[in-house]
Design an enzyme around this catalytic site. Structure first.
Site, short mmCIF file in Angstrom:
data_model
loop_
_atom_site.label_atom_id
_atom_site.label_comp_id
_atom_site.label_asym_id
_atom_site.label_seq_id
_atom_site.Cartn_x
_atom_site.Cartn_y
_atom_site.Cartn_z
N HIS A 59 1.68 2.16 -3.51
CA HIS A 59 0.62 2.96 -4.13
C HIS A 59 0.70 4.41 -3.64
CE1 HIS A 59 -1.71 -0.16 -6.09
NE2 HIS A 59 -1.85 -0.87 -4.98
N GLU A 80 0.83 -1.21 0.00
CA GLU A 80 0.00 0.00 0.00
C GLU A 80 0.86 1.26 0.00
OE1 GLU A 80 -2.93 -0.43 -0.86
OE2 GLU A 80 -3.11 -2.57 -0.40
N GLU A 91 -0.49 -0.52 -9.71
CA GLU A 91 -0.13 -1.82 -9.11
C GLU A 91 1.33 -2.16 -9.37
OE1 GLU A 91 -2.22 -3.04 -7.11
OE2 GLU A 91 -1.59 -5.08 -6.75
MG MG Z 1 -2.81 -2.80 -4.89
#
Ligand code: MG
Length: 498
Positions: free
Chosen positions: A266, A263, A292
């Site tokens: 991201h 995360e 991603e």
């Molecule tokens: Mg993801």
């Protein structure tokens, strides 16, 4: 600067504010909100969504775009890119009636609450009527658009602009047999030991350690925070407020580290977008697959690498001396890369992960075509798991109910996870050409040149370039599976002595 451009930016700035306010409400729904708040929250989100939709689809926006398109075409300027992206968003949004958007918001809010309950009780029948409604809405959504080569193209395009179902099927078609063959070879090799990963670990210590790792990667906590939620995710309200969530699973305690790395990957993308793009359509990451690629890079290419284990294990041992006594960096590295067909996608290893995605793509295509009855889904899911990975989920929670996506109406999203894996390795090959001593830097716990590279080549651009163009600009080729196959083969040949 053109007066009309300013007018357009003003309106789209308001739309961006409304959408981000909606994101704050959604974040709160998953992090803080008591269960009783669900209905009112659905209404609030629907209202915000409706106003945002009305504003972004107004005739005024349409007129401004028509005029601005003539003024700003063909150049490489930010303005030209902004008009192109805004025009595409406008074209899509004007096809979808405001009442539909409001209905979708109410249906998916209720579906999310039902999914939480159904998953908790491991009972698909609680979620089933909601999923039926969601699939109905997805079919209706497709009907608003001119027929595409494949109906699924319309869904995919919302997450991966320009990507076609046929392209994805071709990429998956060539990848699948190679992954299946690799898994077969691994399963007949000597297995690796990973029992120490599943001992009892203190939750608070794991959580704190996860924050140390991602802070060192470069996730900026002065512009972010990590909270607990049922499902790890990242969400951003501005370039200066990018949040992540995580969870602790007692049976798989160190998964918290890898979800945090994922995360934060991201989040670092969102924190790195050009601040000049704030409140414009160029803000944020360009597509789900490129997003991603960033999360999987930090989670897998960095976090599951030997150099990283060599850096991180000695410190981890100080926090968890009894659990990790006598464990070497090499055996830790092997353990966290153990290949084992498993039930839960988010915890799947790199050799099997994409197969989970291929299963979901097949099911989504069948569902939107109306070729499967929703009530039969748990059985179909389990049969496909047997066929793909040779294992059968013991219950719905570990099968059909494991992912939150369908409750949100996110159809067309799953394939981008696998595409992101592929892009991460395409970028990684290029990065290793540009930063010759990257392994050595990781071994020393230095991540600034890696993050700097990503900032310059990917993050800063936001939505300026379309995803396939961005990948092509940076790596010299469009999304394909060759780098991923090279990466998997090399990594697992070493680990399993193939
Ligand atoms: Mg993801």
């Amino acid at each position: 600067m053109s007066e009309k451009l300013n007018q357009l930016k003003e309106i789209l700035g308001v739309v961006s504010d409304l959408n981000h306010a909606g994101s704050v409400l959604s974040w709160d729904q998953q992090v803080n909100m008591p269960p009783g708040g669900g209905e009112a929250r659905g209404q609030q989100l629907a209202t915000l969504g409706k106003i945002s939709h009305e504003k972004s689809t107004s005739d005024e926006v349409g007129k401004l775009l028509d005029e601005l398109k003539k003024e700003f075409t063909g150049s490489d300027s930010d303005e030209s890119a902004m008009i192109r992206v805004a025009a595409r968003n406008y074209d899509k949004a004007t096809r979808v009636p405001a009442e539909f958007v409001a209905e979708q918001s109410i249906v998916t809010t209720a579906a999310f609450e039902a999914w939480v309950e159904a998953k908790g009780k491991s009972d698909f029948s609680i979620f089933r009527p909601h999923l039926e409604k969601v699939v109905g809405l997805v079919q209706k959504y497709i009907s608003f658009f001119p027929p595409a080569d494949h109906p699924y193209d319309i869904l995919l395009d919302d997450y991966e602009p320009g990507m076609k179902t046929a392209e994805v099927q071709e990429i998956f078609g060539s990848l699948r047999p190679k992954q299946v063959e690799l898994i077969k070879q691994i399963s007949s090799a000597k297995q690796v030991k990973d029992d120490f990963l599943h001992k009892k670990y203190n939750e608070k210590k794991v959580w704190d350690f996860s924050e140390i790792i991602i802070g060192r990667f470069g996730y900026d906590f002065s512009r972010g925070r990590q909270d607990k939620a049922a499902h790890p995710f990242e969400t951003s309200f501005s370039v200066d407020d990018v949040r992540i969530t995580n969870r602790f699973e007692p049976e798989n305690p160190l998964a918290t580290f890898f979800s945090g790395m994922h995360e934060s990957g991201h989040a670092m993308y969102e924190q790195g977008v050009n601040p000049a793009y704030e409140r414009t359509p160029l803000a944020g990451g360009v597509s789900s697959a490129v997003h991603e690629s960033q999360s999987r890079m930090w989670e897998n290419l960095v976090g599951r690498s030997l150099p990283f284990c060599e850096q991180f294990l000695p410190e981890l041992k100080k926090t968890f001396p009894s659990q990790l006594e006598d464990i070497s960096a090499k055996s830790f590295y092997k353990a966290i890369n153990k290949v084992e067909p498993s039930l839960i996608r988010v915890n799947a290893d790199e050799a099997t992960y994409n197969l989970h995605i291929m299963l979901r793509l097949e099911l989504e295509i069948e569902m939107i075509a109306g070729r499967v009855a929703i009530k039969d889904l748990p059985e179909i899911w389990n049969a496909k798991m047997r066929e793909t990975l040779g294992i059968t989920p013991p219950d719905d929670a570990h099968g059909i109910l494991q992912d939150v996506h369908w409750s949100y109406g996110l159809f067309g999203y799953f394939p981008t996870y696998a595409l992101g894996n592929l892009v991460s390795t395409q970028l990684w090959e290029k990065i290793n050409k540009d930063i010759k001593d990257l392994d050595e830097q990781i071994r020393k716990g230095k991540f600034d040149s890696l993050l700097g590279w990503l900032r310059e080549k990917i993050h800063i651009h936001g939505h300026k370039y379309d995803p396939q163009d961005l990948v092509q600009r940076v790596t010299g080729s469009k999304i394909d599976s060759a780098a991923y196959v090279r990466y998997l083969t090399k990594k697992y040949s070493e680990i399993y002595g193939l």
